[in-house]
Design a protein around this motif. Structure first.
Motif, PDB file in Angstrom:
ATOM      1  N   VAL A   4       3.325  -6.284  17.863  1.00 29.15           N
ATOM      2  CA  VAL A   4       4.212  -5.993  16.111  1.00 29.15           C
ATOM      3  C   VAL A   4       3.805  -6.138  14.995  1.00 29.15           C
ATOM      4  O   VAL A   4       2.658  -5.076  14.050  1.00 29.15           O
ATOM      5  N   ALA A   5       3.567  -7.251  15.351  1.00 31.17           N
ATOM      6  CA  ALA A   5       2.623  -7.820  13.908  1.00 31.17           C
ATOM      7  C   ALA A   5       1.423  -7.105  13.823  1.00 31.17           C
ATOM      8  O   ALA A   5       0.136  -7.324  12.823  1.00 31.17           O
ATOM      9  N   SER A   6       0.279  -6.810  15.421  1.00 34.45           N
ATOM     10  CA  SER A   6      -0.728  -6.160  15.453  1.00 34.45           C
ATOM     11  C   SER A   6      -0.549  -5.262  13.946  1.00 34.45           C
ATOM     12  O   SER A   6      -1.971  -4.802  14.034  1.00 34.45           O
ATOM     13  N   ARG A   7       0.145  -4.300  14.623  1.00 35.83           N
ATOM     14  CA  ARG A   7       0.578  -2.969  13.970  1.00 35.83           C
ATOM     15  C   ARG A   7       0.724  -3.065  13.286  1.00 35.83           C
ATOM     16  O   ARG A   7       0.054  -2.514  11.629  1.00 35.83           O
ATOM     17  N   LEU A   8       1.330  -4.013  12.026  1.00 42.82           N
ATOM     18  CA  LEU A   8       1.020  -4.359  10.271  1.00 42.82           C
ATOM     19  C   LEU A   8       0.187  -4.926  10.017  1.00 42.82           C
ATOM     20  O   LEU A   8      -0.137  -4.322   9.169  1.00 42.82           O
ATOM     21  N   ALA A   9      -0.899  -5.917  10.982  1.00 41.63           N
ATOM     22  CA  ALA A   9      -1.935  -5.792  10.426  1.00 41.63           C
ATOM     23  C   ALA A   9      -2.769  -4.705  10.091  1.00 41.63           C
ATOM     24  O   ALA A   9      -3.655  -4.435   8.921  1.00 41.63           O
ATOM     25  N   GLY A  10      -2.832  -3.828  11.083  1.00 38.69           N
ATOM     26  CA  GLY A  10      -3.581  -2.945  11.453  1.00 38.69           C
ATOM     27  C   GLY A  10      -3.559  -2.021  10.230  1.00 38.69           C
ATOM     28  O   GLY A  10      -3.754  -1.532   9.306  1.00 38.69           O
ATOM     29  N   ALA A  11      -2.270  -1.722   9.780  1.00 35.26           N
ATOM     30  CA  ALA A  11      -0.770  -1.181   8.870  1.00 35.26           C
ATOM     31  C   ALA A  11      -2.257  -1.693   7.169  1.00 35.26           C
ATOM     32  O   ALA A  11      -2.722  -0.850   6.236  1.00 35.26           O
ATOM     33  N   VAL A  12      -2.048  -2.931   7.556  1.00 37.70           N
ATOM     34  CA  VAL A  12      -2.309  -3.517   5.602  1.00 37.70           C
ATOM     35  C   VAL A  12      -3.786  -2.949   5.608  1.00 37.70           C
ATOM     36  O   VAL A  12      -4.330  -2.721   4.252  1.00 37.70           O
ATOM     37  N   ALA A  13      -5.016  -3.326   6.188  1.00 37.03           N
ATOM     38  CA  ALA A  13      -6.030  -3.195   6.682  1.00 37.03           C
ATOM     39  C   ALA A  13      -6.034  -1.079   6.549  1.00 37.03           C
ATOM     40  O   ALA A  13      -6.817  -0.838   5.648  1.00 37.03           O
TER      41      ALA A  13
END
Length: 986
Positions: A250-259
């Protein structure tokens, strides 16, 4: 008569490159905002201090075309007009933004002040509709793509506000760090809101706690206008029913979206790149890790440079508590990395590698990475932080300028060096900001064209492209000089090798540690340390910084206890001298040299006790003996500044003391060999006598010409520290009998002044080798010498003349005497049998009479078998026998004579090697005895401690006393055999 100017000429005077075009824009603006097109408006006075007048005029015209009333109001306020004109002259991109979004002109109009970070975040949240949901997470409402565009526009609006405050400052350079910190606050807010938008895209976002850690410039809160924002991501499950793997997904998807939100370009523009390359394993590693995964990586696998990067880490967005937990976990490792093996070397290599990778065409324009650029300042500061911050928490700041201030306050860098780096860093950051602001693009290169350089120059207060180049060049040179001095200081590397726990040992543990280092009296040593490091003064802080590494260096020398006492004595004597501790800390290898000298040499320490300021020589790069002519000129100059003869000779002796200290230090540190030492001592004696003769001549009316012939070791340029200066004194021929009397008075006066006890080592001018010895006149005329040598001289006097050379005074006199005595020292046909027998008898009598009773002959360096006298007499006999036909033998040097004898076939290679090596080894040992023990002796000491000290001065390791004796006995045995063959049996 009133001066008449046209609009275009006046605008050109104020900086417009195209005056005609600027005049057209002036007219257009005046019509739009309702001012007089025939005259310059008050706001246009600010163009004179604008970076690019043409750019500013065009941008004002564009803004007036879309918002004439707001533009007129802004330009009508002189303070606001100044900000607006400067902003539009620096940044074409922000000018275009204002023309497209004139409402943001309010950001320029508003009173410039730094907006608190919380207010920036609240403002961005309001723009995108973000709020805290029922689970406690900040989440945006509505369409995330619309929210992302609003975020991009809001970012530009805040950039306008920050840039207006920046360019509107009285001195932008003074607030460059504050501007950079607010840009970092804006980045924090952007990432926080981008994460809220990312959560809106991911319904399961509440399963993960995600912490975004700022690194690099953002972490240090010294961000540029346009820069990659370096981050690391840490995640943990938000609830017990969520696994770590699920949380990471979940956090990886969030981090990718932020980038993606931050870096994607849309009709509303873009923000900047979010770069996670500093994470464990870099781009090859997972984007997000749990705390457990981070723990394993940083404890087992992380490299030194990764901990250096973590120096800047701080929580910036997301779960700040989790982020702080991560930072708290890595902090101890960050502050221990300085003592890791090869850390300092790796940091230096990394910096050099970065410079090597810069394309050749960019090297002179690289503000960030180039030599003398921002990176040199940052690496210098970070290296000092990581080395000294292990035991000084005041250094554990993230920002470069803040850390630099703390380093200066703690005495780890001089105030002058800190000020130079601070000024240069501010200027280079300001130039970097101005370069980026032009088109709001990520770049660190100065413009290559003159117009671009002129624009940058005018934005920082200079007027032309050439002046910009000069300012840039001077700044980088100042940085590079300081960087090279501090970054490559041996002290930094030495301190890094000391384990952190040794800075904070309990008293009993300290005593044990001191004993282990080799201190025989740990309590006394601790007393010296306490005296040097107690208190709060800057000097005490520097001493405390130096002490651990000084102890390590002292421990490597023969007598740590004596060295520490000497260090305390010298330091207390020089405590008020601003240069002393600064030099120890900053001047290359000075501190290590001082420790070695103090713990190795009573002779050098005695000179420092008498004149502590002599320690300055240790800071000099070249410690080899100075040329005799240079020393002589200095002696003459210092003598001329004193009225009385006594004071003038004392000044000459002070110069001699300093140069003698230089020679001793060069010898201890292995910078010179014994032949160079002997030559240096002989040259120094000559310069001293020369200067002294000039001084004593002041007291004599019509002083005569005097020549001084150097004899013995002085004549052979083979003086040792214990050598007297054997000499013959010649006066010019004259019919006036008073000439010789005046010359004798001058020589007597000089001998007395040079031999007086005082703070400077005395120089004994020994005239015992003169005709008739001590019963003969001290000074003779040239004709008297020639008459004596023609009729009365004995064989031993002819042998003594083998080492006669010009020493000082009148060269014509000494040259004429030396030319006429060549027949005695290089006789045609060589020595007669009776002369050779006489020399042998004299040699045998000397050995039986001069070796003290009870002294082992094998330990006598001069008169023992294979000793100095054996080698020298053998060489001299060969010279007297064969120099008439072999001119190469006509030398005053023992070593040169041996080399010439080998070349002339007068001895075998084995004999030559035996004699040469024995003579050099004995000469070295003789000097080492003086250097180590502080007093002369021709007898090898018997005490183990004394012997070990001599061995260490000679460059041998700890416990080498037995090896030293064995080597001496071996060499003297081989030399004695050669002497038997060449001298006694020939």
């Amino acid at each position: 008569m009133k001066r008449v100017t046209t609009i275009d000429a006046e605008l050109a005077r104020r900086g417009a490159e195209d005056g005609e075009r600027a005049a057209q824009l002036h007219h257009q603006i005046a019509v739009l905002i309702g001012t007089d097109p025939a005259a310059l408006a008050p706001w246009e006075t600010h163009l004179e201090h604008c970076a690019d007048v043409d750019l500013a005029m065009a941008a004002v015209a564009d803004l007036a075309a879309v918002a004439p009333a707001d533009t007129a109001a802004a330009l009508d306020d002189d303070v606001v007009a100044r900000r607006l004109v400067r902003l539009l002259g620096v940044s074409s991109e922000l000018g275009r933004h204002l023309a497209a979004h004139p409402a943001d002109l309010a950001q320029v109009v508003r009173e410039p002040a730094r907006m608190p970070a919380a207010e920036i975040t609240a403002d961005l949240c309001a723009d995108v509709g973000a709020s805290v949901d029922g689970t406690g997470f900040l989440v945006a409402d509505g369409d995330p793509s619309i929210g992302a565009d609003r975020l991009r526009l809001a970012n530009d609006r805040h950039l306008v506000r920050i840039a207006a405050r920046d360019v509107g400052a009285i001195e932008s350079i003074d607030i460059v760090d504050d501007i950079a910190a607010e840009l970092a606050d804006l980045a924090d807010a952007i990432v926080t809101v981008a994460l809220a938008l990312a959560r809106a895209e991911n319904p399961d976002h509440a399963d993960a706690r995600l912490a975004i850690i700022a690194m690099g410039k953002c972490g240090a809160q010294e961000l540029n206008y346009i820069s990659d924002v370096d981050v690391i991501h840490v995640a943990e499950p938000a609830r017990d029913d969520v696994t770590g793997q699920q949380a990471v997904m979940v956090a990886s998807r969030l981090a990718g979206a932020v980038a993606r939100i931050c870096s994607t370009h849309s009709a509303a523009g873009s923000i900047w790149q979010v770069d996670a390359a500093l994470r464990p394993e870099g781009n090859a590693g997972p984007l997000v890790r749990t705390m457990d995964s981070m723990t394993i990586y940083y404890r087992k696998w992380a490299k030194n440079w990764e901990f250096q990067a973590l120096l800047k880490a701080r929580p910036m967005a997301g779960d700040l508590e989790l982020g702080q937990r991560f930072c708290d976990f890595v902090a101890p490792m960050v502050w221990q990395v300085g003592e890791r093996e090869h850390f300092v070397a790796e940091v230096r290599a990394m910096r050099a590698r970065v410079v090597d990778l810069i394309p050749a065409k960019e090297k002179d324009r690289q503000i960030k990475l180039g030599s003398g650029g921002l990176r040199d300042v940052e690496f210098t500061v970070q290296l000092l932080q990581l080395v000294h911050g292990r035991h000084d928490e005041s250094l554990r700041g993230r920002s470069t300028l803040g850390a630099l201030k703390a380093l200066a306050a703690g005495g780890y860098i001089s105030r002058g060096d800190a000020k130079r780096l601070d000024n240069a860093y501010r200027l280079e950051r300001l130039m970097e900001h101005r370069v980026q602001m032009f088109r709001m693009r990520r770049t660190h290169l100065l413009p290559a064209d003159d117009r671009g350089l002129r624009r940058i120059g005018r934005s920082i207060g200079v007027r032309s492209a050439e002046q910009t180049r000069e300012v840039w060049g001077a700044t980088t040179r100042a940085v590079l000089r300081t960087h090279n001095k501090v970054f490559y200081s041996p002290l930094v590397e030495a301190v890094a090798r000391i384990p952190s726990d040794e800075f904070q040992l309990a008293p009993t543990a300290v005593e044990d540690r001191m004993r282990a280092l080799g201190f025989k009296d740990p309590r006394a040593a601790l007393g010296h340390i306490k005296a040097l490091t107690q208190g709060t003064s800057r000097a005490v802080r520097i001493q405390a910084q130096l002490m651990p590494v000084m102890l390590e260096w002292l421990a490597d020398a023969p007598s740590p206890d004596r060295g520490l006492l000497a260090f305390r004595t010298v330091s207390e004597a020089l405590g008020d001298s601003h240069w002393y501790l600064r030099a120890l800390r900053d001047e290359g290898a000075m501190a290590q040299r001082l420790a070695t000298v103090l713990a190795s040499s009573r002779y050098a320490v005695d000179m420092l006790y008498r004149a502590p300021e002599t320690v300055q020589i240790l800071a000099e790069e070249d410690l080899r003996p100075r040329a005799a002519a240079d020393v002589g000129r200095e002696m003459a100059a210092v003598a001329a500044r004193h009225e009385t003869v006594e004071d003038a000779v004392a000044a000459v002796r002070a110069v001699r003391r300093r140069e003698l200290f230089r020679i001793v230090v060069a010898s201890i540190l292995g910078k010179t060999n014994c032949l160079e030492t002997g030559r240096g001592l002989a040259d120094l004696a000559g310069a001293t006598v020369d200067a002294g003769l000039t001084v004593v001549a002041r007291e004599v009316e019509d002083p005569p010409r005097i020549g001084v012939v150097a004899m013995g070791r002085w004549g052979g340029a083979e003086m040792s520290y214990a050598s007297d200066a054997d000499a013959l004194f010649i006066v010019e021929d004259s019919k006036d009998p008073e000439v010789t009397a005046r010359a004798t008075a001058m020589v007597s006066r000089l001998r007395n002044l040079l031999a007086l006890p005082g703070p400077d080592p005395k120089l004994d001018l020994d005239a015992g080798l003169r005709p008739e010895g001590k019963s003969g006149p001290l000074v003779r005329t040239l004709s008297s010498y020639l008459a004596y040598y023609r009729s009365w001289s004995s064989t031993w006097e002819s042998q003594a003349l083998v080492r006669a050379a010009h020493g000082a005074g009148d060269r014509d006199l000494t040259g004429r005497l030396l030319e006429r005595i060549d027949r005695l020292r290089w006789p045609e046909g060589g020595l007669t049998r009776s002369q050779f027998a006489e020399i042998r008898r004299l040699k045998a009598r000397m050995e039986s009479e001069r070796i003290p009773r009870g002294v082992d002959r094998q330990r006598h360096l001069k008169l023992g078998p294979g000793g100095l006298s054996d080698v020298e007499w053998t060489a001299q006999v060969l010279q007297m026998q064969h120099a008439a036909e072999l001119p190469a033998l006509r030398t005053t040097s023992t070593v040169e004579a041996l080399d010439a004898a080998l070349a002339g076939g007068l001895m075998s290679e084995a004999q030559h090697e035996a004699l040469r090596e024995a003579w050099i080894h004995a000469s070295r040992m003789r000097n080492a005895i003086v250097v180590s023990r502080g007093k002369a002796s021709d007898v090898i000491p018997t005490g183990i401690e004394d012997l070990d000290g001599v061995a260490r001065v000679m460059g041998l390791g700890v416990g080498s006393s037995e090896q030293l004796i064995e080597e001496h006995l071996r060499l003297s045995r081989l030399a004695s055999k050669a002497v038997e063959e060449l001298f006694w049996s020939a």
